[in-house]
Scaffold this motif. Sequence first.
Motif, PDB file in Angstrom:
ATOM      1  N   GLU A  32       0.858  -1.185   0.000  1.00 51.87           N
ATOM      2  CA  GLU A  32       0.000   0.000   0.000  1.00 51.87           C
ATOM      3  C   GLU A  32       0.887   1.224   0.000  1.00 51.87           C
ATOM      4  O   GLU A  32       1.912   1.252   0.684  1.00 51.87           O
ATOM      5  CB  GLU A  32      -0.904  -0.013   1.234  1.00 51.87           C
ATOM      6  N   LEU A  33       0.519   2.235  -0.785  1.00 52.62           N
ATOM      7  CA  LEU A  33       1.305   3.469  -0.846  1.00 52.62           C
ATOM      8  C   LEU A  33       0.377   4.662  -1.054  1.00 52.62           C
ATOM      9  O   LEU A  33      -0.795   4.509  -1.384  1.00 52.62           O
ATOM     10  CB  LEU A  33       2.352   3.375  -1.956  1.00 52.62           C
ATOM     11  N   ASP A  34       0.951   5.850  -0.845  1.00 56.08           N
ATOM     12  CA  ASP A  34       0.191   7.096  -0.933  1.00 56.08           C
ATOM     13  C   ASP A  34       0.819   8.007  -1.976  1.00 56.08           C
ATOM     14  O   ASP A  34       2.046   8.089  -2.083  1.00 56.08           O
ATOM     15  CB  ASP A  34       0.202   7.809   0.419  1.00 56.08           C
ATOM     16  N   VAL A  35      -0.034   8.710  -2.723  1.00 58.02           N
ATOM     17  CA  VAL A  35       0.469   9.537  -3.821  1.00 58.02           C
ATOM     18  C   VAL A  35      -0.019  10.979  -3.690  1.00 58.02           C
ATOM     19  O   VAL A  35      -1.204  11.236  -3.479  1.00 58.02           O
ATOM     20  CB  VAL A  35       0.018   8.957  -5.181  1.00 58.02           C
ATOM     21  N   GLN A  36       0.937  11.906  -3.810  1.00 55.42           N
ATOM     22  CA  GLN A  36       0.660  13.339  -3.901  1.00 55.42           C
ATOM     23  C   GLN A  36       1.210  13.835  -5.242  1.00 55.42           C
ATOM     24  O   GLN A  36       2.035  13.164  -5.873  1.00 55.42           O
ATOM     25  CB  GLN A  36       1.355  14.108  -2.764  1.00 55.42           C
ATOM     26  N   ARG A  37       0.807  15.045  -5.644  1.00 54.65           N
ATOM     27  CA  ARG A  37       1.283  15.613  -6.915  1.00 54.65           C
ATOM     28  C   ARG A  37       2.133  16.842  -6.667  1.00 54.65           C
ATOM     29  O   ARG A  37       1.771  17.727  -5.885  1.00 54.65           O
ATOM     30  CB  ARG A  37       0.106  15.988  -7.806  1.00 54.65           C
ATOM     31  N   VAL A  51       6.220  17.715   3.610  1.00 57.71           N
ATOM     32  CA  VAL A  51       7.379  16.816   3.750  1.00 57.71           C
ATOM     33  C   VAL A  51       7.969  16.881   5.149  1.00 57.71           C
ATOM     34  O   VAL A  51       8.951  16.186   5.446  1.00 57.71           O
ATOM     35  CB  VAL A  51       8.463  17.173   2.714  1.00 57.71           C
ATOM     36  N   ASP A  52       7.382  17.666   6.030  1.00 59.04           N
ATOM     37  CA  ASP A  52       7.978  17.963   7.335  1.00 59.04           C
ATOM     38  C   ASP A  52       8.194  16.736   8.214  1.00 59.04           C
ATOM     39  O   ASP A  52       9.249  16.580   8.837  1.00 59.04           O
ATOM     40  CB  ASP A  52       7.100  18.970   8.089  1.00 59.04           C
ATOM     41  N   ARG A  53       7.209  15.857   8.303  1.00 61.61           N
ATOM     42  CA  ARG A  53       7.279  14.743   9.246  1.00 61.61           C
ATOM     43  C   ARG A  53       8.265  13.663   8.812  1.00 61.61           C
ATOM     44  O   ARG A  53       8.950  13.082   9.657  1.00 61.61           O
ATOM     45  CB  ARG A  53       5.886  14.116   9.428  1.00 61.61           C
ATOM     46  N   THR A  54       8.345  13.408   7.536  1.00 64.00           N
ATOM     47  CA  THR A  54       9.098  12.234   7.080  1.00 64.00           C
ATOM     48  C   THR A  54      10.423  12.548   6.398  1.00 64.00           C
ATOM     49  O   THR A  54      11.140  11.611   6.009  1.00 64.00           O
ATOM     50  CB  THR A  54       8.245  11.398   6.103  1.00 64.00           C
ATOM     51  N   TYR A  60       4.954  22.239   1.588  1.00 68.53           N
ATOM     52  CA  TYR A  60       3.936  21.418   0.935  1.00 68.53           C
ATOM     53  C   TYR A  60       4.481  20.780  -0.337  1.00 68.53           C
ATOM     54  O   TYR A  60       5.184  21.425  -1.117  1.00 68.53           O
ATOM     55  CB  TYR A  60       2.716  22.271   0.582  1.00 68.53           C
ATOM     56  N   VAL A  61       4.115  19.527  -0.548  1.00 62.81           N
ATOM     57  CA  VAL A  61       4.503  18.831  -1.771  1.00 62.81           C
ATOM     58  C   VAL A  61       4.002  19.594  -2.996  1.00 62.81           C
ATOM     59  O   VAL A  61       4.713  19.731  -3.995  1.00 62.81           O
ATOM     60  CB  VAL A  61       3.951  17.389  -1.778  1.00 62.81           C
ATOM     61  N   LYS A  62       2.801  20.131  -2.925  1.00 64.45           N
ATOM     62  CA  LYS A  62       2.191  20.814  -4.067  1.00 64.45           C
ATOM     63  C   LYS A  62       2.948  22.074  -4.474  1.00 64.45           C
ATOM     64  O   LYS A  62       2.795  22.561  -5.602  1.00 64.45           O
ATOM     65  CB  LYS A  62       0.736  21.176  -3.750  1.00 64.45           C
TER      66      LYS A  62
END
Length: 226
Positions: A32-37, A51-54, A60-62
């Motif tokens: 299972e994975l998660d996707v952002q753009r 991206v702060d936590r990981t 923001y990724v966006k």
Amino acid sequence: MHLYAHRGYSAKHPENTLRAFEAALPYVDGIELDVQRTKDGRLVVIHDETVDRTTDGSGYVKDMTLKQIRQLRSEGERIPTLEEVFALVAAHDVTVNVELKTGRFDYSGIEQLAWLATEEFGLADRVVFSSFNPDTLVRLRDVAPEARIAVLTGEGHPDLVGFVERIKAEAVHAQPAFVGTADAVKLSENGIVTRLYTINDPNELPDTTEVDAIMTDEVERLAVIR
């Protein structure tokens, strides 16, 4: 009962990284994975909108380009693109659950981009798309009539059964409390399977044949118990 690695083998490796996915592959039936753009329209595999936590960065990724994302590290690992994960798993007999993270930002065109990547790697029969955002799933069904889709929920929601039927979903991805509810029973009777997230304690394994799969961070621990 099938076993899916939740964000890869995330109990021992940085979540949603190639290292985590590769470590999980010998033990599981799916990942299972998660996707952002990104700002420049690339799909990257990360759970949070920031991206702060990981990672060792912030923002923001966006608002970042792929080049900027590439400079960040999570315990030495980069944030992978969806295509990189597909390339890794293409030679392995696993299902890939791609969660489209559009709950906070309804990324324009994410459904089309994700489906194009799936077709490029010939994984249409092995990728299951999910999202908490019903509009995303409706758009995905319009973009890809043949796509495998799962409705993502917590313990269920009003008209869940009707929505599953409308978008021709194959499954509901839910929390353990969903098991045994009237909706769960009705969906099972209609051939719709339930997959549960996120179970890390063997004592929480459901004692029912109505559950098709569980998702876990503790890949080896649950693989042995299963």
